[in-house]
Design a protein around this motif. Structure first.
Motif, mmCIF file in Angstrom:
data_model
loop_
_atom_site.group_PDB
_atom_site.id
_atom_site.type_symbol
_atom_site.label_atom_id
_atom_site.label_comp_id
_atom_site.label_asym_id
_atom_site.label_seq_id
_atom_site.Cartn_x
_atom_site.Cartn_y
_atom_site.Cartn_z
ATOM 1 N N VAL A 1 -1.069 3.164 -8.272
ATOM 2 C CA VAL A 1 -1.956 3.509 -7.565
ATOM 3 C C VAL A 1 -0.908 4.334 -6.487
ATOM 4 O O VAL A 1 -0.765 5.055 -6.306
ATOM 5 C CB VAL A 1 -2.646 3.575 -7.120
ATOM 6 N N LYS B 1 0.022 8.308 -6.010
ATOM 7 C CA LYS B 1 -0.723 9.054 -4.850
ATOM 8 C C LYS B 1 0.859 10.074 -4.048
ATOM 9 O O LYS B 1 1.029 10.882 -3.491
ATOM 10 C CB LYS B 1 -0.294 8.199 -3.808
ATOM 11 N N GLY C 1 -3.630 9.231 -12.165
ATOM 12 C CA GLY C 1 -2.934 8.433 -12.170
ATOM 13 C C GLY C 1 -2.551 7.795 -13.787
ATOM 14 O O GLY C 1 -2.213 6.966 -14.117
ATOM 15 N N VAL D 1 -6.281 7.488 -6.735
ATOM 16 C CA VAL D 1 -6.002 8.597 -7.096
ATOM 17 C C VAL D 1 -6.004 9.586 -6.606
ATOM 18 O O VAL D 1 -5.864 10.879 -6.455
ATOM 19 C CB VAL D 1 -4.795 8.379 -8.377
ATOM 20 N N HIS E 1 -7.066 10.756 -3.966
ATOM 21 C CA HIS E 1 -6.045 11.582 -2.865
ATOM 22 C C HIS E 1 -5.402 12.742 -2.963
ATOM 23 O O HIS E 1 -5.177 14.007 -2.480
ATOM 24 C CB HIS E 1 -4.920 10.628 -3.598
ATOM 25 N N ASN F 1 -1.170 7.044 1.600
ATOM 26 C CA ASN F 1 -0.929 6.310 0.587
ATOM 27 C C ASN F 1 -2.089 5.077 1.134
ATOM 28 O O ASN F 1 -1.751 4.053 -0.073
ATOM 29 C CB ASN F 1 -0.358 6.687 -0.857
#
Ligand code: TEU
Length: 552
Positions: A340, A344, A366, A453, A456, A525
């Motif tokens: 993860v 990111k 991801g 993800v 993000h 992140n």
């Protein structure tokens, strides 16, 4: 974050946009056939709207025998029944538009399928009007005209006994190259493009466009002598008037070529889609199957050069993944413990730069590479390389290891929607195996998790629309020789952005440039702030010096 709509009447809107690539075969099946379809895409438009993207690059859905998954087209103005109907296509365009999403279709203009009406006519006789639509050489059956190799293995020439001629195919034998020297052929291609414009598409991705201007005598077909002349004609005849977006896939582009392709006068294309940063882990003279270790300083230097040289002079695409490439988190990231974080981090590094970002389906979750046995592979290139290398005496285990790292099938496993059966992709038998890790990597879980993800990427897309520095800022690379940290700044007159990314699983220290002290952290992140850079940590700091002065 509310979606900010772009004004698509304005030239250059795609410079502020983020695109999403759909590989239709693997996106969403609605019929139980095991193959994705257009209705499936329509059913997922809300998901894409939530992500915030502005356009979809749709890999080919035209009628095709599917030797190369649709990159072998037998009718440029028909939808392959496997994907649905022209009506479905029309609905997709309309429904996407309602959500502020443009459809960009894939044009395969370098070659057609051998099942295309033109090629079938061409085979009939040397005098057939369509014969010259393809590239032929006289000769004898024992010796091809030259040593040129096809991308998918074997000679690039195939012998047709009843004509006593060889035809050129840079890819599979079933993908004969079109002869761009023939003006009637070119005119027919422009007609096909206008057909799609009339249907409502807002742009095109041009497959291997740097290979259309062939000079087979040279045995190289990239950047042929008449390439830029052809591109200018194509642009003028087919999309420049309306300011449609055009994206040229060009494996052979260097920065000088790229400036021609994507010159701000729009004489050729809106942007170039080049692969130098992808090919860095390939030794000169070797091919992609010879996997070598990665070098971060090399990657940074490559990005630096493209960022600096195209600034104000051209426009680049920003991508790590597409349907031909293995999953980036399995390559430059860590697809285990830090999946993860590293997914990111890679997104942050890429989306902070100048250019138009492309997200390939599943990248926003991801998604990782898959481990398949040879018999589960489908891709023509993968199957050919196994056969060729084993015949050349390579150890089959070694060949499988490079296939697992490099096969295009890694990108093509079905989109992971849920933890349920077949990841919610199909109720039938998927045409290619679903990655078992869909039990925990899937869209349903990602949407429910504010730290996923997906969210993000959503933030990155929002930032690009909020701060002009993402589009306009000049790029400066920091610590070029550092082997673990990728850091850079982007600057306009008043706005300043700092991006810092840790490419390792270790904690590291990084001294931010003094002017960023006290700057606002607009993205990270990790949930908390820390003095060091934690494993795969990525942060973005931003300030506007006008606002700062006001606050003083
Ligand atoms: O790709 C161009 C291309 O050259 C790739 O095939 C590349 O060389 C290969 O993936 C490296 O392993 C485009 C399409 O994106 C691809 O899917 C098609 O197979 C190809 O053209 C032929 O149309």
């Amino acid at each position: 974050m509310a979606k900010r709509m772009l004004d698509k009447q304005k030239w250059g809107w795609w410079r502020s946009a983020v695109f999403y690539q759909i590989y239709p075969k693997s996106f969403q099946d609605t019929t139980g056939s095991g193959v994705g379809d257009l209705r499936g895409i329509i059913s997922r438009l809300d998901y894409l709207e939530e992500l915030g993207i502005d356009g979809i690059w749709l890999s080919p859905v035209c009628e095709s025998p599917q030797v190369d998954n649709g990159y072998d087209i037998s009718d440029y103005c028909a939808v392959d029944p496997m994907f649905g109907t022209m009506e479905d296509m029309q609905t997709l365009i309309t429904e996407a538009k309602k959500r502020g999403i443009s459809i960009i279709v894939d044009l395969v203009l370098n070659h057609s399928s051998d099942q295309h009406r033109w090629f079938r006519e061409a085979l009939k006789s040397r005098d057939n009007p369509y014969h010259d639509y393809y590239v032929w050489r006289d000769g004898d059956a024992s010796r091809p005209p030259n040593e040129m190799r096809a991308v998918f293995g074997g000679s690039a020439w195939t012998w047709v006994p009843h004509l006593g001629q060889w035809y050129l195919h840079q890819f599979a034998e079933q993908q004969p190259d079109l002869n761009w020297e023939n003006p009637a052929m070119r005119r027919e291609l422009y007609g096909f493009i206008r057909f799609w414009v009339d249907l409502g598409v807002e742009g095109f991705r041009l497959d291997v466009i740097d290979q259309i201007a062939k000079d087979p005598e040279l045995q190289v077909t990239n950047n042929g002598p008449r390439l830029h002349e052809f591109l200018r004609e194509l642009s003028a005849e087919a999309f420049r008037e309306e300011g449609l977006v055009s994206v040229g896939e060009a494996w052979g582009a260097d920065t000088e070529r790229a400036k021609l392709y994507s010159a701000p006068d729009a004489s050729e294309m809106s942007m170039v889609f080049q692969f130098e940063h992808i090919c860095l882990d390939q030794e000169p003279g070797k091919d992609k199957w010879d996997v070598i270790p990665l070098s971060l300083p090399k990657l940074k230097d490559c990005f630096r050069r493209w960022q600096e040289e195209l600034h104000g002079k051209g426009w680049n695409s920003l991508f790590f993944n597409n349907h031909d490439l293995p999953r980036i988190v399995s390559r430059w990231g860590n697809d285990g413990e830090y999946r993860v974080e590293s997914a990111k981090m890679l997104a942050t590094m890429l989306h902070g730069m100048e250019g138009t970002p492309y997200i390939f389906q599943g990248e926003e979750l991801g998604m990782t590479n898959i481990r398949l046995e040879l018999e589960d592979h489908v891709d023509i290139e993968t199957l050919n390389v196994y056969r060729e290398r084993v015949a050349q005496g390579y150890d089959p285990e070694d060949v499988m290891a490079s296939i697992r790292a490099r096969s295009r099938d890694n990108a093509r496993t079905p989109m992971q929607w849920t933890a349920g059966e077949n990841a919610g992709f199909t109720t039938g038998t998927p045409w290619i195996p679903v990655n078992p890790n869909h039990s925990f990597i899937n869209a349903e879980a990602a949407l429910a998790d504010p730290d996923s993800v997906f969210h993000h990427y959503q933030k990155l897309i929002g930032l690009r629309k909020t701060y002009d520095v993402f589009r306009d800022g000049s790029f400066s690379l920091l610590c070029p020789d550092d082997e673990k940290i990728f850091a850079y700044t982007r600057d306009t007159e008043h706005e300043h952005l700092l991006v810092v990314c840790n490419f390792t699983g270790e904690s590291l220290y990084f001294d931010a440039p003094a002017n960023f002290r006290g700057a606002k952290q607009i993205l990270s992140n990790y949930a908390t702030e820390a003095p060091e850079l934690r494993p795969y940590e990525a942060v973005m700091l931003w300030y506007n010096d006008l606002e700062r002065n006001e606050n003083r």
